[in-house]
Design a protein around this motif. Structure first.
Motif, PDB file in Angstrom:
ATOM      1  N   LEU A 178       1.404  -1.124  -0.302  1.00  0.00           N
ATOM      2  CA  LEU A 178      -0.083  -0.007   0.319  1.00  0.00           C
ATOM      3  C   LEU A 178       0.592   1.377   0.062  1.00  0.00           C
ATOM      4  N   ASP A 179       1.992   1.244   0.657  1.00  0.00           N
ATOM      5  CA  ASP A 179       3.220   2.315   1.144  1.00  0.00           C
ATOM      6  C   ASP A 179       3.239   2.848  -0.479  1.00  0.00           C
ATOM      7  N   GLN A 180       3.827   1.962  -1.286  1.00  0.00           N
ATOM      8  CA  GLN A 180       4.042   2.080  -2.642  1.00  0.00           C
ATOM      9  C   GLN A 180       2.799   2.674  -3.356  1.00  0.00           C
ATOM     10  N   ALA A 181       2.163   2.373  -3.308  1.00  0.00           N
ATOM     11  CA  ALA A 181       0.776   2.958  -4.142  1.00  0.00           C
ATOM     12  C   ALA A 181       0.725   3.994  -4.035  1.00  0.00           C
TER      13      ALA A 181
ATOM     14  N   GLU B 166     -14.596  -7.049   0.579  1.00  0.00           N
ATOM     15  CA  GLU B 166     -14.668  -6.639  -0.232  1.00  0.00           C
ATOM     16  C   GLU B 166     -14.835  -5.613   0.479  1.00  0.00           C
ATOM     17  N   ARG B 167     -15.054  -5.326   1.921  1.00  0.00           N
ATOM     18  CA  ARG B 167     -14.158  -4.248   2.866  1.00  0.00           C
ATOM     19  C   ARG B 167     -13.023  -4.071   2.571  1.00  0.00           C
ATOM     20  N   GLN B 168     -12.196  -5.446   3.051  1.00  0.00           N
ATOM     21  CA  GLN B 168     -10.595  -4.327   2.717  1.00  0.00           C
ATOM     22  C   GLN B 168      -9.834  -3.778   1.149  1.00  0.00           C
ATOM     23  N   ILE B 169     -10.606  -4.544   0.309  1.00  0.00           N
ATOM     24  CA  ILE B 169     -10.257  -3.886  -0.958  1.00  0.00           C
ATOM     25  C   ILE B 169     -11.114  -2.206  -1.179  1.00  0.00           C
ATOM     26  N   ALA B 170     -12.013  -2.241  -0.491  1.00  0.00           N
ATOM     27  CA  ALA B 170     -12.832  -0.715  -0.531  1.00  0.00           C
ATOM     28  C   ALA B 170     -12.202  -0.158   0.017  1.00  0.00           C
ATOM     29  N   LYS B 171     -11.353  -0.266   1.161  1.00  0.00           N
ATOM     30  CA  LYS B 171     -10.425   0.322   2.372  1.00  0.00           C
ATOM     31  C   LYS B 171      -9.202   0.673   1.423  1.00  0.00           C
TER      32      LYS B 171
ATOM     33  N   ASP C  94      -8.042   4.484   0.503  1.00  0.00           N
ATOM     34  CA  ASP C  94      -6.854   5.054   1.509  1.00  0.00           C
ATOM     35  C   ASP C  94      -6.571   5.477   0.457  1.00  0.00           C
ATOM     36  N   LEU C  95      -6.065   5.272  -0.822  1.00  0.00           N
ATOM     37  CA  LEU C  95      -5.740   5.853  -2.213  1.00  0.00           C
ATOM     38  C   LEU C  95      -6.348   7.453  -2.479  1.00  0.00           C
ATOM     39  N   CYS C  96      -7.804   7.394  -2.379  1.00  0.00           N
ATOM     40  CA  CYS C  96      -8.488   8.490  -2.716  1.00  0.00           C
ATOM     41  C   CYS C  96      -8.116   9.873  -1.388  1.00  0.00           C
ATOM     42  N   ALA C  97      -7.695   9.692  -0.133  1.00  0.00           N
ATOM     43  CA  ALA C  97      -7.136  10.260   0.415  1.00  0.00           C
ATOM     44  C   ALA C  97      -6.298  10.702   0.971  1.00  0.00           C
TER      45      ALA C  97
ATOM     46  N   GLY D 253     -17.287   4.332  -2.688  1.00  0.00           N
ATOM     47  CA  GLY D 253     -17.611   5.850  -2.499  1.00  0.00           C
ATOM     48  C   GLY D 253     -17.087   6.472  -3.389  1.00  0.00           C
ATOM     49  N   CYS D 254     -15.880   7.221  -3.618  1.00  0.00           N
ATOM     50  CA  CYS D 254     -14.913   8.241  -3.644  1.00  0.00           C
ATOM     51  C   CYS D 254     -14.737   7.867  -5.497  1.00  0.00           C
ATOM     52  N   LEU D 255     -14.879   6.920  -6.049  1.00  0.00           N
ATOM     53  CA  LEU D 255     -14.145   6.579  -7.047  1.00  0.00           C
ATOM     54  C   LEU D 255     -14.598   7.439  -8.044  1.00  0.00           C
ATOM     55  N   LYS D 256     -14.196   8.351  -8.841  1.00  0.00           N
ATOM     56  CA  LYS D 256     -14.759   8.763  -9.819  1.00  0.00           C
ATOM     57  C   LYS D 256     -14.820   8.468 -11.354  1.00  0.00           C
ATOM     58  N   GLY D 257     -13.705   7.019 -11.857  1.00  0.00           N
ATOM     59  CA  GLY D 257     -13.959   6.562 -13.395  1.00  0.00           C
ATOM     60  C   GLY D 257     -13.306   5.548 -12.923  1.00  0.00           C
TER      61      GLY D 257
END
Ligand code: FW2
Length: 287
Positions: free
Chosen positions: A76-79, A108-113, A117-120, A148-152
């Motif tokens: 995650l830290d790399q992304a 599914e919850r972990q993937i959403a998280k 985290d990326l959006c934030a 919830g935060c995806l734009k595309g």
């Protein structure tokens, strides 16, 4: 409707050739490509280091006005670091990511998280790169809406209905299909565009296809789609990720470098066979 090219990443003797990368981007954008997708599947994104991905982004941002940067990583830290790095470049219009892959037991919850985290971590819009065949799971329209935060979304999926569902559930989302055999379908149903690996080798034909659809000349549009399908059919048994480099040389007339093993380059017999096999399609796709 955008034509977005997931650009090939050229290697020479195991090292990135960034000049060639930028040159290739300049060529295809001059021929109708609207935006560049950096470090996607065709660009071998998951096989590149963080430093290599940063270098590609810098080169792409110097050569194109519109760039989407694929930052997906199992670390995650790399992304997050890649998403933050992208803020330096005005050309970056969005960050995209595949969901965490390989591990089939993520919830599914972990993937959403992961996506939240990326959006934030970025001020840029975040796009889902949905590619179930590669990732091992499908983040469909319902799951994407939950995030919830995806734009595309770039949906690499052979079902146009699957891709359309994102637009139905989230009308304001940018929705792209990533399958080269659905370029005609994507334009015809009014998606926001396509992310097509064929934009690396036949950008002019894709621009013409879009033009034919806009004019309602579906017969001509269909024959271009069928010619692209012939190329895909010839290339796939050789390993499409490697064949794309050769197709750039066949159709655009310049050396596009090599992939990096274990994405092995084609051998001389395979190259000759591919050239002969696409000869007919080539005359149908000629500008
Ligand atoms: C990418 C693409 C296109 C692919 C498709 C997969 O990132 O390379 O999804 O060519 O074979 O969007």
């Amino acid at each position: 409707m955008d034509i977005i090219a997931p650009v090939v990443t050229p290697f020479r003797n195991g090292r990135l050739d960034l000049d060639l990368y930028a040159e290739h981007i300049r060529n295809i954008t001059a021929k109708g490509v609207d935006a560049i997708f950096v470090a996607g599947t065709t660009g071998l994104g998951p096989a590149l280091s963080v430093e290599e991905r940063k270098a590609l982004l810098e080169a792409a941002a110097s050569a194109a006005r519109r760039v989407i940067f694929q930052v997906g990583s199992l670390v995650l830290d790399q992304a997050l670091a890649l998403a933050k790095y992208a803020e330096r470049f005005d050309a970056v219009e969005a960050i995209a990511s595949v969901p965490p892959y390989y591990f089939p037991r993520l919830s599914e919850r972990q993937i959403a998280k992961y996506f939240r985290d990326l959006c934030a971590a970025t001020t840029r819009p975040v796009y889902l790169y949905n590619y179930p065949a590669a990732v091992g799971r499908d983040v469909d329209a319902k799951a994407a809406r939950e995030i919830g935060c995806l734009k595309g979304v770039k949906d690499t999926n052979d079902s146009i209905a699957h891709t359309l569902a994102y637009k139905r559930l989230m009308p304001h989302m940018r929705v792209y299909n990533g399958s080269d055999s659905l370029v005609l379908a994507s334009f015809s149903v009014g998606l926001d565009g396509v992310v097509a690996s064929s934009a690396n080798y036949v950008p002019e034909a894709l621009a013409r296809l879009r033009e034919y659809v806009a004019r309602g000349d579906l017969e001509r549009a269909r024959s271009l789609q069928f010619a692209i399908d012939e190329v895909l059919e010839a290339a796939r048994p050789l390993g499409y990720s490697s064949a794309v480099y050769e197709l750039v040389e066949i159709f655009q007339g310049y050396d596009a470098g090599e992939p990096r093993p274990p994405i092995y380059p084609l051998d001389p017999e395979e190259r000759a066979w591919l050239r002969a096999s696409v000869a007919q399609a080539r005359s149908k796709l000629a500008p």
